[in-house]
Design an enzyme around this catalytic site. Structure first.
Site, PDB file in Angstrom:
ATOM      1  N   LYS A  80       0.843  -1.221   0.000  1.00 10.05           N
ATOM      2  CA  LYS A  80       0.000   0.000   0.000  1.00 10.05           C
ATOM      3  C   LYS A  80       0.867   1.256   0.000  1.00 10.05           C
ATOM      4  CE  LYS A  80      -3.063  -2.331   3.226  1.00 10.05           C
ATOM      5  NZ  LYS A  80      -3.369  -2.300   4.666  1.00 10.05           N
TER       6      LYS A  80
ATOM      7  N   ARG B 165      14.988  -9.263   4.706  1.00  9.70           N
ATOM      8  CA  ARG B 165      15.609  -9.300   3.367  1.00  9.70           C
ATOM      9  C   ARG B 165      14.893  -8.275   2.508  1.00  9.70           C
ATOM     10  NH1 ARG B 165      16.661 -14.705  -0.058  1.00  9.70           N
ATOM     11  NH2 ARG B 165      18.376 -14.743   1.420  1.00  9.70           N
TER      12      ARG B 165
ATOM     13  N   HIS C 143      25.222 -10.564   2.452  1.00  7.64           N
ATOM     14  CA  HIS C 143      24.365 -11.620   3.011  1.00  7.64           C
ATOM     15  C   HIS C 143      25.152 -12.245   4.173  1.00  7.64           C
ATOM     16  CE1 HIS C 143      21.494 -14.694   3.465  1.00  7.64           C
ATOM     17  NE2 HIS C 143      21.385 -15.143   2.227  1.00  7.64           N
TER      18      HIS C 143
HETATM   19  N1   CP Z   1      21.187 -18.978   0.299  1.00  6.57           N
HETATM   20  C1   CP Z   1      20.053 -18.284   0.348  1.00  6.57           C
HETATM   21  O1   CP Z   1      20.024 -17.103   0.686  1.00  6.57           O
HETATM   22  O2   CP Z   1      18.929 -19.008  -0.015  1.00  6.57           O
HETATM   23  P1   CP Z   1      17.471 -18.427  -0.029  1.00  6.57           P
HETATM   24  O3   CP Z   1      17.402 -17.363  -1.099  1.00  6.57           O
HETATM   25  O4   CP Z   1      16.569 -19.602  -0.327  1.00  6.57           O
HETATM   26  O5   CP Z   1      17.186 -17.828   1.318  1.00  6.57           O
END
Ligand code: CP
Length: 306
Positions: free
Chosen positions: A81, A102, A130
């Site tokens: 939204k 994420r 990450h």
């Molecule tokens: N390795 C990893 O980040 O996998 P996903 O995208 O499934 O979380």
């Protein structure tokens, strides 16, 4: 003081050793940790798709005796939204004790943390970082090799957009006697900011190659990666580059007996399924290790000691 995790270098080498030690203890003595996060809640806020990261975070919190809440796509939240990420995080931090998020935008977790009342864990921000995948990778290397020094590590595939590559290069560059071999097409080379800001800065030797076969015999670790379709502007470029490296049993014959083949997953075609039965294939071990190291991280950021 409240701690967040945006980047693997937010953790010192000593803190990484401590997380690995706790994760190894969890593996040996799971019952000891079964109620460690009693009445604590983890929110997983995934504005981008995930299987392993989200579910391993959730499994980690459940195995610590805590509870979970969250969403698995931006479309199922008020982001659809037009709500800002910072307002979403400020809201959820009223309901949860810790948040794993994420987001497709690089730096989104840093912006989110400015409004958060609870620790934020970056579970992947665009093509940037990450760090919890890197922790899973480091635990895997620790369990497979027993060391982080004196290693020749090959990275193969999409080294431009592969955020797990950037984070792991950063992490391993802090150890002694590390060499890197980067195998990619010219269009998907490791970014300049990693070459200049991490490798040159730490005097880490590296080479860049186009062919995988020639370098496999020299490697202790081969880290394969997927070509990241979601980061391409042009589908034709993705189709041209997606199958440039496929590791199969024929190529793996060139590797040493103690080679460890890693991949953060998901894979598309870059590792043939036949390789899964080779004892050198470690990628499903990485998946499992991801849960244990995230358990250790949750304990650390919540300040839980047993
Ligand atoms: N390795 C990893 O980040 O996998 P996903 O995208 O499934 O979380």
């Amino acid at each position: 003081m409240m701690r967040h995790l945006f980047d693997i270098v937010d953790l010192s080498v000593e803190e990484i050793d401590e997380l690995i030690s706790v994760a190894n203890d969890i593996i040996k003595n799971p019952d000891k940790y079964a109620n460690a996060c009693n009445r604590k809640k983890l929110a997983t806020l995934f504005f981008e798709p995930s299987t392993r990261t989200r579910l391993s975070f959730e499994a980690a919190m459940l195995e610590l005796g805590g509870s979970i809440l969250g969403f698995s796509s931006a479309n199922s939240s008020s982001s659809a939204k037009g709500e800002s990420v910072t307002d979403t995080i400020r809201t959820v931090s009223c309901y949860a004790d810790i948040i794993a998020m994420r987001h497709p935008k690089e730096g989104a977790p840093v912006a989110a943390a400015r409004r958060s009342l609870v620790p934020i864990i970056n579970a992947g921000d665009g093509g940037h970082n990450h760090p919890t995948q890197t922790l899973a990778d480091l635990l895997t290397i620790n369990r497979e090799k027993g060391r982080f020094t004196n290693l020749t590590v090959g990275f193969c595939g999409d080294l431009k957009f592969g955020r797990t590559v950037h984070s792991l290069v950063n992490a391993l560059s802090r150890y002694e006697d590390i060499k890197f071999v980067f195998v990619s097409p010219d269009e998907l080379k490791i970014p300049k900011y990693i070459k200049e800001g991490v490798l040159a800065k730490n005097n880490i030797p590296y080479v860049e190659e186009n062919r995988l076969e020639g370098v496999i015999p020299n490697l202790d670790i081969l880290y394969m990666t997927r070509v990241q379709r979601e980061r391409f502007f042009n589908e034709a470029d993705y189709i041209r580059l997606r199958d440039c490296y496929i590791l199969d049993n024929e190529k793996l014959k060139l590797g040493r007996e103690d080679l460890s083949v890693m991949h953060p997953l998901p894979r598309v075609n870059e590792i043939a399924v036949e390789v899964d039965d080779d004892p050198r294939a470690c990628y499903f071990k990485q998946v499992e290790n991801g849960k244990y190291i995230r358990m250790a991280l949750i304990l650390k950021l919540l300040g839980v000691t047993l």
